[in-house]
Design a protein around this motif. Structure first.
Motif, PDB file in Angstrom:
ATOM      1  N   ILE A  80      34.917  35.354  38.976  1.00 19.46           N
ATOM      2  CA  ILE A  80      35.220  36.547  38.155  1.00 19.46           C
ATOM      3  C   ILE A  80      34.502  37.894  38.854  1.00 19.46           C
ATOM      4  N   TYR A  81      33.228  37.570  39.116  1.00 16.92           N
ATOM      5  CA  TYR A  81      32.369  38.793  39.542  1.00 16.92           C
ATOM      6  C   TYR A  81      33.223  39.457  41.134  1.00 16.92           C
TER       7      TYR A  81
ATOM      8  N   LEU B 108      35.917  42.379  31.317  1.00 11.65           N
ATOM      9  CA  LEU B 108      34.630  42.994  31.939  1.00 11.65           C
ATOM     10  C   LEU B 108      34.790  44.242  32.251  1.00 11.65           C
ATOM     11  N   TYR B 109      35.764  44.550  33.057  1.00 12.55           N
ATOM     12  CA  TYR B 109      36.261  45.822  33.642  1.00 12.55           C
ATOM     13  C   TYR B 109      36.204  47.031  32.650  1.00 12.55           C
TER      14      TYR B 109
ATOM     15  N   LEU C  98      42.041  32.655  35.367  1.00 12.39           N
ATOM     16  CA  LEU C  98      41.049  32.748  34.528  1.00 12.39           C
ATOM     17  C   LEU C  98      40.365  33.975  34.893  1.00 12.39           C
ATOM     18  N   ASP C  99      39.984  34.063  36.171  1.00 16.25           N
ATOM     19  CA  ASP C  99      39.023  35.009  37.043  1.00 16.25           C
ATOM     20  C   ASP C  99      39.767  36.517  36.784  1.00 16.25           C
ATOM     21  N   ILE C 100      41.084  36.368  36.769  1.00 20.43           N
ATOM     22  CA  ILE C 100      41.669  37.751  36.924  1.00 20.43           C
ATOM     23  C   ILE C 100      41.536  38.295  35.137  1.00 20.43           C
TER      24      ILE C 100
ATOM     25  N   SER D 174      35.888  44.153  42.782  1.00 19.41           N
ATOM     26  CA  SER D 174      37.072  45.135  43.496  1.00 19.41           C
ATOM     27  C   SER D 174      37.679  46.156  42.702  1.00 19.41           C
ATOM     28  N   ASN D 175      37.218  46.274  41.181  1.00 22.17           N
ATOM     29  CA  ASN D 175      37.734  47.494  40.693  1.00 22.17           C
ATOM     30  C   ASN D 175      37.125  48.635  41.145  1.00 22.17           C
ATOM     31  N   SER D 176      37.856  49.810  40.692  1.00 18.73           N
ATOM     32  CA  SER D 176      37.198  50.928  40.866  1.00 18.73           C
ATOM     33  C   SER D 176      36.197  51.672  39.737  1.00 18.73           C
TER      34      SER D 176
END
Length: 124
Positions: free
Chosen positions: A48-49, A21-22, A13-15, A54-56
């Protein structure tokens, strides 16, 4: 029509939600040059946050508002502290938190000193 998504684990779910969102944040930055997002506190969305952080992303172009903060010192247990701990890191640009915390006004004063149009960032 309501669409139900089932996940095998909270990590799945978090992924999934962090990816959505990303994509929204990235698109907003590309189109408008910044992104504003209002986040809820509590333990449920923290995973989730963490994944999202961790996204660029050009985090210095992201304005985060916390929708359910309590009146606390910013160093005590608070939604601000929990959420900011997910996004603040020495090796990447930091997002701007608005408001910084309800018991402190230094974040708003800092924005005003930078002469950022608060209405533009907060209302759009």
């Amino acid at each position: 029509m309501l669409k139900v998504h089932n996940f095998d684990s909270s990590d799945d779910l978090d992924i999934h939600l962090s990816q959505i969102l990303y994509e929204l944040i990235d698109h907003s930055i590309k189109v408008k040059g910044y992104s504003s997002i209002a986040l809820s506190g509590g333990n449920t969305p923290i995973g989730i946050y963490r994944k999202l952080s961790s996204n660029s992303i050009s985090w210095d172009k992201v304005f985060i508002s916390i929708v359910d903060e309590r009146f606390t010192n910013k160093d005590e247990f608070s939604n601000f502290k929990n959420i900011s701990d997910c996004f603040l890191s020495d090796n990447k640009p930091a997002p701007v938190f608005f408001p910084h915390s309800f018991s402190q006004h230094d974040g708003i004063v800092s924005l005003m000193r930078k002469k950022i149009d608060l209405k533009r960032w907060y209302c759009c």
